[in-house]
Design a protein around this motif. Structure first.
Motif, PDB file in Angstrom:
ATOM      1  N   ILE A 131      -8.158  37.161 -10.937  1.00  0.00           N
ATOM      2  CA  ILE A 131      -7.745  36.922 -12.316  1.00  0.00           C
ATOM      3  C   ILE A 131      -8.837  37.424 -13.252  1.00  0.00           C
ATOM      4  CG2 ILE A 131      -7.024  35.173 -13.984  1.00  0.00           C
ATOM      5  CD1 ILE A 131      -6.232  33.392 -11.585  1.00  0.00           C
ATOM      6  N   VAL A 132      -8.535  38.483 -13.982  1.00  0.00           N
ATOM      7  CA  VAL A 132      -9.535  39.088 -14.866  1.00  0.00           C
ATOM      8  C   VAL A 132     -10.003  38.099 -15.919  1.00  0.00           C
ATOM      9  CG1 VAL A 132      -9.958  40.933 -16.540  1.00  0.00           C
ATOM     10  CG2 VAL A 132      -8.610  41.402 -14.472  1.00  0.00           C
ATOM     11  N   ALA A 133      -9.117  37.274 -16.459  1.00  0.00           N
ATOM     12  CA  ALA A 133      -9.469  36.333 -17.517  1.00  0.00           C
ATOM     13  C   ALA A 133     -10.483  35.288 -17.069  1.00  0.00           C
ATOM     14  CB  ALA A 133      -8.202  35.634 -18.027  1.00  0.00           C
TER      15      ALA A 133
ATOM     16  N   VAL B 182      -2.737  47.774  -7.656  1.00  0.00           N
ATOM     17  CA  VAL B 182      -1.656  46.827  -7.929  1.00  0.00           C
ATOM     18  C   VAL B 182      -2.131  45.899  -9.047  1.00  0.00           C
ATOM     19  CG1 VAL B 182      -0.090  45.090  -6.989  1.00  0.00           C
ATOM     20  CG2 VAL B 182      -0.961  46.905  -5.491  1.00  0.00           C
ATOM     21  N   ILE B 183      -1.478  45.970 -10.186  1.00  0.00           N
ATOM     22  CA  ILE B 183      -1.872  45.169 -11.342  1.00  0.00           C
ATOM     23  C   ILE B 183      -0.694  44.306 -11.755  1.00  0.00           C
ATOM     24  CG2 ILE B 183      -2.641  45.213 -13.752  1.00  0.00           C
ATOM     25  CD1 ILE B 183      -4.024  47.848 -13.189  1.00  0.00           C
ATOM     26  N   GLY B 184      -0.939  43.021 -11.895  1.00  0.00           N
ATOM     27  CA  GLY B 184       0.098  42.098 -12.334  1.00  0.00           C
ATOM     28  C   GLY B 184      -0.179  41.616 -13.743  1.00  0.00           C
ATOM     29  N   VAL B 185       0.813  41.695 -14.605  1.00  0.00           N
ATOM     30  CA  VAL B 185       0.679  41.194 -15.965  1.00  0.00           C
ATOM     31  C   VAL B 185       1.268  39.788 -16.006  1.00  0.00           C
ATOM     32  CG1 VAL B 185       1.220  41.529 -18.392  1.00  0.00           C
ATOM     33  CG2 VAL B 185       0.855  43.513 -16.913  1.00  0.00           C
TER      34      VAL B 185
ATOM     35  N   PRO C  38      -6.394  43.998  -3.517  1.00  0.00           N
ATOM     36  CA  PRO C  38      -6.035  42.794  -4.276  1.00  0.00           C
ATOM     37  C   PRO C  38      -4.934  43.051  -5.298  1.00  0.00           C
ATOM     38  CG  PRO C  38      -8.410  43.260  -4.394  1.00  0.00           C
ATOM     39  CD  PRO C  38      -7.734  44.484  -3.867  1.00  0.00           C
ATOM     40  N   LEU C  39      -4.275  41.984  -5.687  1.00  0.00           N
ATOM     41  CA  LEU C  39      -3.430  41.966  -6.877  1.00  0.00           C
ATOM     42  C   LEU C  39      -4.331  41.533  -8.022  1.00  0.00           C
ATOM     43  CD1 LEU C  39      -0.748  41.871  -8.505  1.00  0.00           C
ATOM     44  CD2 LEU C  39      -0.466  39.521  -7.666  1.00  0.00           C
ATOM     45  N   VAL C  40      -4.536  42.399  -8.994  1.00  0.00           N
ATOM     46  CA  VAL C  40      -5.424  42.112 -10.119  1.00  0.00           C
ATOM     47  C   VAL C  40      -4.572  41.673 -11.302  1.00  0.00           C
ATOM     48  CG1 VAL C  40      -7.194  43.033 -11.666  1.00  0.00           C
ATOM     49  CG2 VAL C  40      -7.119  43.768  -9.269  1.00  0.00           C
ATOM     50  N   GLU C  41      -4.824  40.463 -11.802  1.00  0.00           N
ATOM     51  CA  GLU C  41      -3.994  39.875 -12.844  1.00  0.00           C
ATOM     52  C   GLU C  41      -4.626  40.042 -14.220  1.00  0.00           C
ATOM     53  OE1 GLU C  41      -3.137  35.419 -14.324  1.00  0.00           O
ATOM     54  OE2 GLU C  41      -2.496  35.803 -12.247  1.00  0.00           O
ATOM     55  N   VAL C  42      -3.813  40.498 -15.183  1.00  0.00           N
ATOM     56  CA  VAL C  42      -4.270  40.664 -16.569  1.00  0.00           C
ATOM     57  C   VAL C  42      -3.273  40.004 -17.520  1.00  0.00           C
ATOM     58  CG1 VAL C  42      -5.365  42.856 -15.957  1.00  0.00           C
ATOM     59  CG2 VAL C  42      -3.058  42.862 -16.927  1.00  0.00           C
TER      60      VAL C  42
END
Length: 524
Positions: free
Chosen positions: A164-166, A207-210, A187-191
């Protein structure tokens, strides 16, 4: 005077602080220290990985002209915003339901305080889907702040983790991303906003998840994903929409914008018919009903090549050779090799892989049956062994060029992965608890345990079949013992086996040719 202006921690900050304490406790516990986890990984005790990126590109609509997003299905008992959602959820059963419904990824919440999850949930979810022919990837959905949690995830069966980037300073994000890659996990990177998206792209995340939910206040804005779509266009990135998705309209909007996957949790956990809900949500086609195949026949105790060829012409699908020195039907290795050569010379070639239709998700035993039926080869040669050693089996397969092997239930489970052809395992009717166990034997033969002419309790065999996934996925079995030309029609009606066995041995099922004729008549 009390300072009433002191900033209160956000939900994300509160969770982070608790997870930091939890991680430190685990790292200081005997048996789960970082050195312990590293030693277990070094022993190669972590189960095999599958790649996240390629698995996300496959779903039940992948071959259509306009494929829908892939599904990341989440197992979530509770959440900070909604409280209890599905507290009695069995993680393993839920994972299997998701997998058989077409999910490409199964996300498992492992945070215990607010989400009521655990590493055990994730491990059991992985075990439940492990034997499926094209299992989903397993995602550890967690508030990861330490390499230790990634190592834990790998050891317990995750294929990927959430970053989780945040929640992470840029240097920690970079370090955790690199460590995950070092273990083979993309990883799944969450933004949640453009600045975080820039950080994710700078990482090289594939793989980026919003997240449509802001983790600081847990408010949902479904437009969050839409506003960030343009930032990944023309890039080799799979964009995923996370949170708040509950209707086909939501999915359609994201599909039109180029979103490649959607993560859905609460809506799935509350669905009464999970599979139907998923098909409707993603507009996936109804699974094609399995074409009714004619019942196969296995003829056992074969020793004569000419007779074997005649029986094959009469409709025998499987010819079984007995390797047992105590049996009248015992065949020597030399005789078996000669018979095999003659049979192979006359049978038709297998279908080319290009003509083999794609298979919908299905349990292990169902998939094994379908695969065998799709080979197009008749008859197949089976080696039946009594009290063998593993070297005996392997040598016989090589010399006699066997297509399958049949063994008793007493053969150790550990042998089966070393046998290079599909294995039929024989079970007695009173001891069938392991019949539907996935991942080991490819086919189960249920022996009614009676000689021809005696009464046969077909209801017991029917119960074995119906036990499979509560009869949603009936267990395909080979029915053996006590089958005659007189009762074969009743066996089809009561048990509906996918195959039946007869024998050329005197006194078991009468003349094999007559039995084949009776089977043909009962099929009609």
């Amino acid at each position: 005077m009390t300072d009433t202006t002191k900033k209160q921690p956000t939900i994300l900050e509160t969770i982070y602080a608790q997870r930091a304490k939890d991680v430190e406790a685990a790292k200081s516990t005997a048996g789960t220290t970082p050195d312990d986890i590293a030693a277990l990984l070094a022993m190669h005790l972590a189960p095999p990985l599958i790649p996240l990126v390629s698995r996300l590109k496959r779903n039940p609509s992948s071959n259509s002209a306009s494929p829908s997003p892939s599904l990341m299905a989440e197992i979530k008992r509770a959440s900070p915003s909604k409280g209890p959602i599905a507290m009695s959820t069995n993680a393993a059963a839920q994972a299997l339901t998701y997998a058989l419904s077409g999910a490409s990824v199964i996300s498992v919440l492992t945070e215990p305080t607010w989400f009521k999850g655990s590493l055990l949930d994730m491990r059991l979810a992985r075990q439940a889907v492990d034997a499926l022919p094209d299992r989903p990837a397993i995602l550890r959905k967690e508030f990861i702040l330490d390499e230790y949690q990634i190592a834990e995830a790998r050891l317990h069966g995750a294929d990927t983790v959430l970053l989780i980037v945040a929640m992470l300073p840029p240097e920690r994000l970079t370090a955790l991303y690199a460590y995950s890659l070092s273990l083979g996990m993309e990883p799944l990177v969450e933004v949640n906003n453009a600045r975080e998206m820039e950080l994710a792209l700078a990482l090289g995340a594939k793989v980026i998840g919003v997240n449509n939910r802001n983790l600081h206040d847990f408010q949902v804005d479904m437009g969050t994903t839409s506003r960030l779509v343009d930032m990944v266009k023309e890039r080799d990135v799979i964009l995923c929409a996370l949170s708040g998705i509950s209707s086909p309209k939501d999915v359609q909007v994201y599909k039109e914008q180029g979103v490649r996957a959607v993560l859905i949790g609460e809506a799935l956990m509350r669905a009464t018919d999970t599979s139907a809900f998923i098909r409707n949500l993603l507009q996936w086609p109804e699974p094609e009903p399995e074409k009714k195949q004619r019942t196969w026949v296995m003829v056992s105790g074969m020793k004569d090549a000419k007779q074997a060829k005649l029986l094959a012409e009469a409709g025998a699908d499987l010819i079984s050779l007995t390797f047992d020195s105590n049996s009248e039907s015992n065949i020597t290795l030399e005789e078996a090799a000669a018979l095999s050569k003659e049979i192979r010379a006359q049978r038709s070639p297998s279908l080319s892989p290009a003509t083999t239709p794609p298979l919908s998700p299905s349990p292990w035993l169902t998939a094994q049956k379908r695969n065998l039926q799709l080979t197009g080869v008749r008859p197949l040669l089976v080696g039946t062994f009594r009290s063998p050693t593993l070297p005996d089996i392997l040598r016989t397969i090589a010399v006699a060029q066997l297509d399958l092997v049949q063994v008793d239930e007493s053969v150790p489970d550990g042998w089966i992965p070393h046998i290079p052809v599909p294995v039929i395992r024989r079970f007695k009717i009173g001891n069938t608890a392991e019949v539907s166990r996935p991942g080991l034997h490819s086919f189960a033969l249920v022996d009614l345990g009676v000689n021809g002419g005696n009464a046969v309790d077909l209801k017991k065999a029917a119960e074995v079949i119906q036990a499979g996934e509560a009869a949603k996925w009936p267990v395909p079995i080979i029915l053996s013992g006590g089958l005659t030309t007189q009762n074969i029609r009743e066996a089809f009606e009561v048990v509906a086996p996918w195959a039946v066995e007869t024998s050329v041995e005197k006194g078991l099922a009468g003349d094999a040719h007559d039995f084949l004729a009776a089977v043909k008549g009962a099929r009609q």
